[in-house]
Structures are given as C-alpha cells and as structure tokens.
Design a protein around this motif. Sequence first.
Motif, PDB file in Angstrom:
ATOM      1  N   GLU A  25     -14.688  16.108  -6.529  1.00 39.74           N
ATOM      2  CA  GLU A  25     -14.139  15.679  -5.237  1.00 39.74           C
ATOM      3  C   GLU A  25     -13.105  14.583  -5.439  1.00 39.74           C
ATOM      4  N   GLU A  26     -13.385  13.661  -6.327  1.00 37.51           N
ATOM      5  CA  GLU A  26     -12.466  12.560  -6.605  1.00 37.51           C
ATOM      6  C   GLU A  26     -11.165  13.085  -7.202  1.00 37.51           C
ATOM      7  N   ASP A  27     -11.268  14.091  -8.058  1.00 33.96           N
ATOM      8  CA  ASP A  27     -10.105  14.646  -8.740  1.00 33.96           C
ATOM      9  C   ASP A  27      -9.229  15.463  -7.794  1.00 33.96           C
ATOM     10  N   SER A  28      -9.838  16.054  -6.755  1.00 41.16           N
ATOM     11  CA  SER A  28      -9.085  16.957  -5.890  1.00 41.16           C
ATOM     12  C   SER A  28      -8.531  16.276  -4.644  1.00 41.16           C
ATOM     13  N   SER A  29      -8.551  14.953  -4.596  1.00 42.65           N
ATOM     14  CA  SER A  29      -8.032  14.279  -3.414  1.00 42.65           C
ATOM     15  C   SER A  29      -6.510  14.430  -3.356  1.00 42.65           C
ATOM     16  N   LEU A  30      -6.002  14.657  -2.149  1.00 44.85           N
ATOM     17  CA  LEU A  30      -4.574  14.865  -1.954  1.00 44.85           C
ATOM     18  C   LEU A  30      -3.886  13.532  -1.705  1.00 44.85           C
ATOM     19  N   PRO A  31      -2.622  13.423  -2.074  1.00 49.02           N
ATOM     20  CA  PRO A  31      -1.903  12.184  -1.794  1.00 49.02           C
ATOM     21  C   PRO A  31      -1.710  12.015  -0.283  1.00 49.02           C
ATOM     22  N   SER A  32      -1.527  10.774   0.152  1.00 52.73           N
ATOM     23  CA  SER A  32      -1.401  10.489   1.580  1.00 52.73           C
ATOM     24  C   SER A  32      -0.137  11.102   2.181  1.00 52.73           C
ATOM     25  N   THR A  33       0.843  11.403   1.366  1.00 57.12           N
ATOM     26  CA  THR A  33       2.099  11.959   1.870  1.00 57.12           C
ATOM     27  C   THR A  33       2.100  13.488   1.873  1.00 57.12           C
ATOM     28  N   PHE A  34       0.979  14.113   1.528  1.00 60.78           N
ATOM     29  CA  PHE A  34       0.926  15.566   1.404  1.00 60.78           C
ATOM     30  C   PHE A  34       1.314  16.275   2.703  1.00 60.78           C
ATOM     31  N   THR A  35       0.762  15.845   3.828  1.00 64.91           N
ATOM     32  CA  THR A  35       1.016  16.508   5.105  1.00 64.91           C
ATOM     33  C   THR A  35       2.482  16.426   5.480  1.00 64.91           C
TER      34      THR A  35
END
Length: 132
Positions: A44-54
């Motif tokens: 889960e920690e590894d698959s977090s998306l960056p805050s600018t993804f959306t």
Amino acid sequence: MEHLSEAQIRDYVSGTLSDEESDGLEDHFSECEDCFDQYLFLLEEDSSLPSTFTDEAVNRIVKEHPTFQQQKKSRSFAHYLVAAGLTLVLMMSGVFNLMTDSMDPDSFEQQPSLTEQILDQTGSLMDKMTNR
C-alpha cells in the motif's frame, strides 16, 4: 518460525527477486500472518499516487481530447435550457395550479405521530392484559 526482513519484503514488492525467491516468500506469507500484514502495508505504501496525479490526468485528457471540456459545458447548458423550458410549459398550461387546487386542505390536519400511535396501542394492550 523466523520472520522475513523488511528489505526482503520490499524486494518482493518491487519485483527484483528471482522466481524461486518469490515462491519462497509467497509460501512464507501463506503461513505467517505478521509477514503478510507487513507485505500488505509495504504494498500500500509503495502504490501511493503523487498528489498531482489527478490534475495531471485531467490536463492530459483535455490536451488529447480538446472537445471534452466544450462538450461538458454545452451539455450542462442544454440541460438547464430543457429544464427551464419544461417548467415554463407546465406553468403556462396550468398543471401546477391543477395540482394545488386538487389538494384538500383538511388532509393536512395534524395527524398523531407514529410514536404517539404506538404508545396508545401499547397502553390499550396493557390495559387489556391487566383487566383479564
């Protein structure tokens, strides 16, 4: 049973282990709940998306399909026009007046609440039971 190290689990998550090593870790995960929980946490920690993804995804969609934004705005405007037109037609045809005139003002008298009805029925039931 010896637990896996965090480094071993991270290597498994990143996919850098050989097939034999991966199979060994998978066997261990099926037997050791603590290591499996650690694996899920690191996954889960590894698959977090960056805050600018959306923002980046939306910008890319708009860039690749420039009519996307325009169609969305024009559809909303069309929906508002249809709703306003329908409201005007119903008002001019007298449908709203017909609906309000057909309502009986006496039907809006205060009805006892559901709680009051239940209490009344419970009270009458208790009276019947004590009179026997």
